[in-house]
Design a protein around this motif. Structure first.
Motif, short mmCIF file in Angstrom:
data_model
loop_
_atom_site.label_atom_id
_atom_site.label_comp_id
_atom_site.label_asym_id
_atom_site.label_seq_id
_atom_site.Cartn_x
_atom_site.Cartn_y
_atom_site.Cartn_z
N ASP A 44 -9.98 3.21 1.82
CA ASP A 44 -8.84 2.36 1.43
C ASP A 44 -7.52 2.99 1.86
O ASP A 44 -6.58 2.29 2.26
CB ASP A 44 -8.85 2.14 -0.09
CG ASP A 44 -9.94 1.17 -0.52
OD1 ASP A 44 -10.48 0.45 0.35
OD2 ASP A 44 -10.28 1.15 -1.72
N ARG A 45 -7.47 4.32 1.80
CA ARG A 45 -6.25 5.03 2.22
C ARG A 45 -6.04 4.85 3.72
O ARG A 45 -4.90 4.62 4.17
CB ARG A 45 -6.35 6.52 1.88
CG ARG A 45 -5.13 7.33 2.28
CD ARG A 45 -5.31 8.82 1.99
NE ARG A 45 -4.18 9.58 2.48
CZ ARG A 45 -4.01 9.95 3.75
NH1 ARG A 45 -4.93 9.63 4.65
NH2 ARG A 45 -2.96 10.64 4.12
N ILE B 193 -5.78 -8.05 1.29
CA ILE B 193 -4.40 -7.69 1.61
C ILE B 193 -3.59 -8.95 1.88
O ILE B 193 -4.14 -10.02 2.10
CB ILE B 193 -4.32 -6.76 2.85
CG1 ILE B 193 -4.90 -7.48 4.08
CG2 ILE B 193 -5.07 -5.45 2.60
CD1 ILE B 193 -4.67 -6.73 5.36
N SER C 270 0.40 -0.27 7.05
CA SER C 270 1.79 -0.08 6.62
C SER C 270 2.65 0.65 7.65
O SER C 270 3.87 0.59 7.59
CB SER C 270 1.82 0.71 5.30
OG SER C 270 1.23 2.00 5.47
N LYS D 129 -4.80 1.32 4.32
CA LYS D 129 -3.43 1.16 3.85
C LYS D 129 -2.44 1.77 4.83
O LYS D 129 -1.39 1.19 5.14
CB LYS D 129 -3.28 1.81 2.47
CG LYS D 129 -1.91 1.60 1.83
CD LYS D 129 -1.86 2.20 0.43
CE LYS D 129 -0.49 1.97 -0.19
NZ LYS D 129 -0.41 2.56 -1.56
#
Length: 399
Positions: A163-164, A207, A171, A167
């Motif tokens: 998930d990191r 998302i 981003s 992300k």
């Protein structure tokens, strides 16, 4: 037809409690045991042989399935055709070469982008077969109306991303640039014409749409600068489920995406047995993302590749699951009757009992595939085949 099918499923469940598997002495005699199988190029195609029937006979399937018309460059479908090939199905590699002129794009399922520390790395490079690519391009050359050859667009996914990792990728524009550089290098090093991206089903709903649009659009634009193209795999509309790709997504993306591979298969499952891809559902899936009278409707639809499954499903009291041509042929030998035609879903199925127990089998036929080709022509869309080598060789006479 559907009520018959539902009753049959219920009967299977009840009979599983009381029926043991058949003893060797009770093995059913098959009238298709000694049928002569035709192989390879033939003088007549499936249309001339009157094999495109809504209720085909097993003996006709068993006789002709491994044969095909000798002119493998003859095309009946003039919109884009993409064929997927996987490393775990070697027959698909042969199909891509034999019928290369019928395809516009071949998409080998080879690649995965993975994260190693702070860097992005392309995995799956060991599956790339440069010799096979060269053969496909050579056999796929077409002189008229203008010279071109089949294009190679490998499919890739983001694999083992935490998930990191996701992300950070979504981003930070610099992270996306790093990924795009890896993709471009892979294409240039291996002579690919573009890539097929399967990410929408993975991330949609998790998302914000704007972030997902940004990821896909930046990738498409960076590839375009290098004369490379991006095809996006998209999920179809499903009743009682969130609609992850709609008309608003199409409006946002279609000018920048080369094509959209629409996954109109896997409608049914062991948990919900039935047709693999009902025709009315396939139509609805296209019309929802590019409705009649919508702005640029023809352009949008020309970029949609309607998914056609070449595999089927074998439902048993224990569940069952997907099957390819070899299992289908083993099962269809046990029936003497015409395959049943479901008029609503426009698919064929049959029911048998053999030494393994009871089966209700759905599998594509010449007729069911041809009806979907007609639908694609009517809607003005292309076709994506999942996957080459899973179905019967004579299917390709239709395209």
């Amino acid at each position: 037809m559907r009520s018959f099918f539902l009753i049959s499923i219920q009967l299977c469940c009840l009979l599983a409690l009381v029926l043991a598997t058949l003893s060797p002495n009770s093995k059913p005699k098959s009238s298709t045991k000694h049928i002569k199988e035709l192989r390879g190029p033939q003088d007549n195609d499936v249309f001339e042989l009157n094999l495109v029937s809504p209720e085909p006979l097993p003996k006709d399937i068993l006789t002709h399935h491994n044969a095909y018309y000798k002119d493998t460059g003859l095309r009946h479908f003039n919109h884009t055709i993409l064929g997927y090939v996987t490393p775990w199905n070697s027959h698909g590699y042969d199909v891509a070469k034999i019928f290369a002129k019928k395809f516009d794009i071949i998409s080998p399922v080879w690649l995965q982008v993975i994260k190693e520390g702070d860097e992005y790395v392309m995995a799956g490079l060991h599956d790339i077969d440069a010799g096979w690519q060269s053969d496909v391009r050579r056999k796929g050359k077409v002189q008229q109306p203008h010279q071109h050859t089949v294009k190679i667009f490998p499919r890739f996914i983001f694999d083992h991303f935490t998930d990191r990792d996701i992300k950070l990728l979504l981003s930070d524009p610099k992270e996306r640039t790093k990924v795009n550089d890896v993709l471009i290098k892979c294409c240039k090093d291996n002579g690919f014409d573009g890539l097929v991206l399967e990410v929408w089903s993975q991330l949609a709903g998790r998302i914000d749409d704007k972030i997902l649009h940004t990821l896909v659009l930046q990738m498409a634009k960076e590839l375009q600068k290098q004369q490379l193209r991006l095809i996006l795999v998209i999920p179809p509309f499903r009743k009682d489920m969130p609609n992850f790709f709609s008309e608003k997504h199409m409006d946002k993306l279609y000018k920048h995406i080369f094509a959209f591979s629409l996954m109109t298969y896997d409608y049914s499952s062991v948990q919900r047995p039935g047709a693999n891809a009902p025709l009315y559902w396939a139509r609805r899936a296209v019309e929802l993302i590019a409705p009649e009278e919508s702005h640029d409707m023809k352009v949008k639809r020309s970029k949609i590749l309607l998914g056609l499954n070449m595999y089927g499903n074998d439902y048993t009291p224990d569940g069952g699951g997907p099957i390819t041509y070899s299992k289908f042929l083993d099962l269809v030998r046990h029936t003497k009757k015409h395959l049943t035609f479901d008029e609503r879903d426009v698919e064929n199925f049959f029911e048998i009992k053999n030494e393994e127990g009871r089966h209700i089998v759905f599998f594509p036929t010449l007729y069911s595939i041809n009806e979907r080709i007609k639908l694609a022509n009517e809607l003005g869309v292309g076709i994506s085949i999942w996957e080459l080598g899973q179905g019967l060789n004579y299917f390709y006479d239709l395209f």
